[in-house]
Design a protein around this motif. Sequence first.
Motif, PDB file in Angstrom:
ATOM      1  N   SER A  96      35.511  42.211  43.785  1.00 42.18           N
ATOM      2  CA  SER A  96      36.226  43.058  44.526  1.00 42.18           C
ATOM      3  C   SER A  96      37.370  42.493  44.704  1.00 42.18           C
ATOM      4  N   GLY A  97      38.563  43.172  45.270  1.00 38.62           N
ATOM      5  CA  GLY A  97      40.014  42.890  45.233  1.00 38.62           C
ATOM      6  C   GLY A  97      40.279  41.623  46.228  1.00 38.62           C
ATOM      7  N   GLU A  98      41.188  40.747  45.917  1.00 39.39           N
ATOM      8  CA  GLU A  98      41.502  39.881  46.578  1.00 39.39           C
ATOM      9  C   GLU A  98      42.477  40.019  47.897  1.00 39.39           C
ATOM     10  N   ASP A  99      42.737  38.986  48.817  1.00 37.42           N
ATOM     11  CA  ASP A  99      43.402  39.010  49.783  1.00 37.42           C
ATOM     12  C   ASP A  99      44.379  37.701  49.779  1.00 37.42           C
ATOM     13  N   TYR A 100      45.379  37.690  50.548  1.00 38.84           N
ATOM     14  CA  TYR A 100      45.903  36.272  50.755  1.00 38.84           C
ATOM     15  C   TYR A 100      45.476  35.364  51.241  1.00 38.84           C
ATOM     16  N   PRO A 101      45.577  34.090  50.892  1.00 36.92           N
ATOM     17  CA  PRO A 101      44.856  32.915  51.690  1.00 36.92           C
ATOM     18  C   PRO A 101      45.253  33.070  53.283  1.00 36.92           C
ATOM     19  N   ASP A 102      44.684  32.624  53.983  1.00 41.65           N
ATOM     20  CA  ASP A 102      45.040  32.853  55.484  1.00 41.65           C
ATOM     21  C   ASP A 102      45.081  31.511  56.104  1.00 41.65           C
ATOM     22  N   VAL A 106      36.435  51.903  43.285  1.00 42.63           N
ATOM     23  CA  VAL A 106      35.146  51.769  44.108  1.00 42.63           C
ATOM     24  C   VAL A 106      35.552  50.927  45.398  1.00 42.63           C
ATOM     25  N   MET A 107      35.348  51.224  46.663  1.00 45.73           N
ATOM     26  CA  MET A 107      35.630  50.837  47.916  1.00 45.73           C
ATOM     27  C   MET A 107      34.324  49.956  48.058  1.00 45.73           C
ATOM     28  N   THR A 108      34.593  48.308  48.671  1.00 47.55           N
ATOM     29  CA  THR A 108      33.575  47.502  48.891  1.00 47.55           C
ATOM     30  C   THR A 108      33.757  47.046  50.183  1.00 47.55           C
ATOM     31  N   PRO A 109      32.668  46.489  51.083  1.00 42.34           N
ATOM     32  CA  PRO A 109      32.804  46.040  52.434  1.00 42.34           C
ATOM     33  C   PRO A 109      33.446  44.732  52.376  1.00 42.34           C
ATOM     34  N   ALA A 110      33.524  44.050  51.442  1.00 46.10           N
ATOM     35  CA  ALA A 110      33.820  42.554  51.494  1.00 46.10           C
ATOM     36  C   ALA A 110      35.043  42.260  50.460  1.00 46.10           C
ATOM     37  N   VAL A 111      35.980  41.192  50.794  1.00 42.73           N
ATOM     38  CA  VAL A 111      36.985  40.751  50.080  1.00 42.73           C
ATOM     39  C   VAL A 111      36.404  39.778  49.031  1.00 42.73           C
ATOM     40  N   TYR A 112      36.625  40.043  47.730  1.00 45.17           N
ATOM     41  CA  TYR A 112      36.489  39.061  46.373  1.00 45.17           C
ATOM     42  C   TYR A 112      35.051  38.955  46.429  1.00 45.17           C
ATOM     43  N   ALA A 113      34.196  39.954  46.538  1.00 48.80           N
ATOM     44  CA  ALA A 113      32.691  39.716  46.552  1.00 48.80           C
ATOM     45  C   ALA A 113      32.144  39.927  44.967  1.00 48.80           C
ATOM     46  N   PRO A 114      31.210  39.407  44.512  1.00 47.93           N
ATOM     47  CA  PRO A 114      30.711  39.664  43.066  1.00 47.93           C
ATOM     48  C   PRO A 114      29.842  40.771  43.138  1.00 47.93           C
ATOM     49  N   TYR A 115      30.128  41.516  42.088  1.00 44.78           N
ATOM     50  CA  TYR A 115      29.324  42.813  41.839  1.00 44.78           C
ATOM     51  C   TYR A 115      28.676  43.225  40.332  1.00 44.78           C
ATOM     52  N   ASP A 116      27.394  43.551  40.325  1.00 45.33           N
ATOM     53  CA  ASP A 116      27.079  43.867  38.969  1.00 45.33           C
ATOM     54  C   ASP A 116      27.441  45.070  38.677  1.00 45.33           C
ATOM     55  N   VAL A 117      27.942  45.305  37.272  1.00 46.96           N
ATOM     56  CA  VAL A 117      28.787  46.778  37.170  1.00 46.96           C
ATOM     57  C   VAL A 117      28.019  46.876  35.479  1.00 46.96           C
TER      58      VAL A 117
END
Length: 1171
Positions: free
Chosen positions: A820-826, A788-799
């Motif tokens: 949702s999937g994480e990204d590197y610290p910036d 599943v693709m999401t608009p935000a990085v590391y956002a909580p979802y009810d599944v």
Amino acid sequence: MEPLLNGRGLIISLIFFLLKFSTTTEIPPSVQQVPTITKQSKVQVAFPFDEYFQIECEAKGNPEPTFTWTKDGNPFYFTDHRIITSNNSGTFRIPNEGHISHFQGKYRCFASNKLGIAMSEEIEFVVPSVPKFPKEKIDPLEVEEGDPIVLPCNPPKGLPPLHIYWMNIELEHIEQDERVYMSQKGDLYFANVEEKDSRNDYCCFAAFPRLRTIVQKMPMKLTVNSLKHANDSSSSTEIGSKANSIKQRKPKLLLPPTESGSESSITILKGETLLLECFAEGLPTPQVDWNKIGGDLPKGRETKENYGKTLKIENVSYQDKGNYRCTASNFLGTATHDFHVIVEEPPRWTKKPQSAVYSTGSNGILLCEAEGEPQPTIKWRVNGSPIDNHPFAGDVVFPKEISFTNLQPNHTAVYQCEASNVHGTILASANVDVVDVRPLIQTIDGENYATVVGYSAFLHCEFFASPEAVVSWQKVEEAKPLEGRRYHVYDNGTLQINRTTEEDAGSYSCWVENAIGKTAVTANLDIRNATKLRVSPKNPRIPKLHTLELHCESKCDLHLKHSLKLSWSKDGEAFEINGTEDGRIIIDGANLTISNVTLEDQGIYCCSAHTALDSAADITQVTVLDVPDPPENLHLSERQNRSVRLTWEAGDDHNSNISEYIVEFEGNKEEPGRWEELTRVQGRKTTVILPLAPFVRYQFRVIAMNEVGRSQPSQPSDHHETPPAAPDRNPQNIRVQASQPKEMIIKWEPLKSMEQNGPGLEYRVTWKPQGAPVEWEEETVTNHTLRVMTPAVYAPYDVQVQAINQLGSGPAPQSVTLYSGEDYPDTAPVIHGVDVINSTLVKVTWSTIPKDRVHGRLKGYQINWWKTKSLLDGRTHPKEVNVLRFSGQRNSGMVPSLDAFSEFHLTVLAYNSKGAGPESEPYIFQTPEGVPEQPTFLKVIKVDKDTATLSWGLPKKLNGNLTGYLLQYQIINDTDEIGELNDINITTPSKPSWHLSNLNATTKYKFYLRACTSQGCGKPITEESSTLGEGKYAGLYDDISTQGWFIGLMCAIALLTLVLLTVCFVKRNRGGKYSVKEKEDLHPDPEIQSVKDETFGEYSDSDEKPLKGSLRSLNRDMQPTESADSLVEYGEGDHALFNEDGSFIGAYAGSKEKGSVESNGSSTATFPLRA
């Protein structure tokens, strides 16, 4: 068990003594008596291979008997010089020399003295002749095919048994069958000859096994002329010319022969084997059958041999007499013959006259009765002569008895009774001795006896007396005869004392008295303690294949110890002395060991003890345990959509109660043939209602369990199929797999085959951002993952994930929170500072990054550092980055294991599950000076009587600017005292050697050298050496390298060193080794010992051990201890060293410091001690 054995022993003893007492009274040899034949020969055969032939006759009597012989009823005298006789014996030998056939005959031996004559039975001496077939010319025999013929054998007479064989010249047996038969007389019969019977070497062989002889008859020639059958394909003219063509015919008996008629008589003796034979000629070959007229053949004793031609009846009895018929038949007719069987019997005794001793004036009777068929006749003899020649007044003689009245000494004689019929004669002798004598006690006076408590005692007093005597027993110390139910005196004088006690021990007197006089002997009785046994363990229960060990503990009287014998038995059957040959059962006296126990080893084991006087036994019941047998007869009933009742029958539990049953099922479509546990049932129950899942084709089996283990599975039950239904449950373990930013890869555990409940399984996945007022998104999949693709990085979802199949949906699903999937610290942390703790340890502090810049779940912070240059020489280092991570949300950390007096660069970064973020700007810091490492070596390069020169190498790591060295030394001679420690500060760092003076001559020293910086001195390196003696080799080492005799001196020193090493080796083996540790043990210093225990730990047991004495401070020029802790202790490995915020909280247990003084038990970690 013991009282039972005692009773059994008493019964056995009683039987033994009653048998002994019931025998005929023996007259002592010292008393005059008539002769008695004690030994004689039976039938004697003069075999040609024997050296001699012995005819025996032995007799006893008083006076000594003399011997005479008769042969064939006439006196026989030993006139032949070849006969060898024996003194005081009737036995004689005939050597196998020359012609001995005239010795053949029937012999009888007579033994006589003045009181009577004893007569032996007849002894037949047989001198067999060598059997031979007569020399004869046998004419050839010629017969037409199909005719009968008989080949006669006519074997010679010889010593039975006789065995006859028909063979050819190649010694191959002539085959016998329904058509060919050899009679008992040896003739060979053919019912109808065939062309294959033609041969010229029919030989009859007669074997006499007792003579070891086989003789052969001259070969016979038989020619069979072949004729065409009437139905042959030849022309009618040829058929007519063959007047003698073969024709089929009905049977005709050849055995018994025709001249004997249709019936014959046979006489057989009772107990022998009856053989009747019938053989008939005819074509086709007749078959022979047997029956008894008016009765049945005796079952179990009759057999038909030689293709039915011989009827054999073993152990013939009177019931077997009668008429037997043989019937020979083929399809053309029959022929019969009747045998009238008569059963007779040689004489046999029913009552034999018995020898007896009588006193004068008494009465007596002799009985003589015999049976046989025909009835035997009885004849009496006296001293070998007919009784008519020896009359006595008052005697009454009948055929079967002789009675005496008022017997007198002249009645003393040997009476013989003969019973005879046509089948033989038997002889019985009876001695009549009329004697009057005072009692003669034959038991030794003072005989010792012993028995055990509770058993019977038997004291013997065997005697001979005529007239009859009276026996009485009494204790020696008592004057009256023994009385009471415990005492019994037998007719032969033996005293039996029942249920003996210790009070029965002592001496007893036996008195025997008759009308002539009386006599006495004494007997001594000892009472022993009874033998006792105990087998352990009692009634053991042992699993199959284990080892069984039984022990038999015995206790018996000391006097019986030497005769004690132990034996083992199982269920009444005794074991071999040492067990079994395969070693599985081992018997070692009182111990019985059985390895790899089987169910057959179960039973009652008995240990028996036997001594010279008693016996005892003890038993134990051995129970062998095994896994149960599989349950049987599985049955399904009460079949429902979601349940079924399973019933079974229990198998053998093998002596261990069944504790529970395991019910397994098979029906998984994904893994057919795989059995899974469904439920467990208590051992007392054999039925259960099983819960079932939909859409499964079940099969069940049951396993029984007991304390030993599991049984084999039962045979499977019938199948039971359940209908499909909607799922009962939804998937579990819903989770997100590592994914890219703004992506969720949702995974879950798929339903197992048994959980799907029906065909067409799918999964309905729904999701939405947590807390957002939006509709649920939904997708149905067949596998167990969804991207599943999401608009935000590391956002909580009810599944939610719900199971569905063709029959409906599972229960309402529960929501789980996924990210949702994480990204590197910036962004990078900001370093606030680096605090130098010591020369190898710093503390770093930084600012944490904001939560929204982590872009995931923060896992911790990472410190990277690398050394840039050394402050000692300014030399730059290549970049080698070291990494240390700190878990969790923290803003400080300790960095250990740094090099002293160096410059470092350091950065900090944050990391999450995705990875590490950007590094901070490098932070530059320097570590201060530390103490140096120990010098690389220390050597004594020159010694004299009072001086020594030392040389050393620089430390590998200086850890600062070297300021000089601290040199210390002290005396360590082989005494209990240790010298004072002397210090020398060497302030010239570049000087690699030092010359010591004012030393004592012939003294052993220990030297300590430390390198020093401004921060203090490091660990010491040590060396030992001795000064030289007075006046010897002074100045020897001055400019030694320039001396011309250097090489020669070195060789001498090498030789001396070799001798010294040999001496030291011998001394060391004898206990002369120098050991400072032993000195410490002999003269411990409490203060030093305390310091050692608390500060330095345990020393090693190497040759270079630290010395003990008064401790002088070695840290006078040193700074506080610096740390050299490992990275593991400061990173994620040991959080106990830090506060929750990551700050350092104390010293580092068990760490090693770079450039610090430490004691690790090695040869270099030693310290100088002041005496």
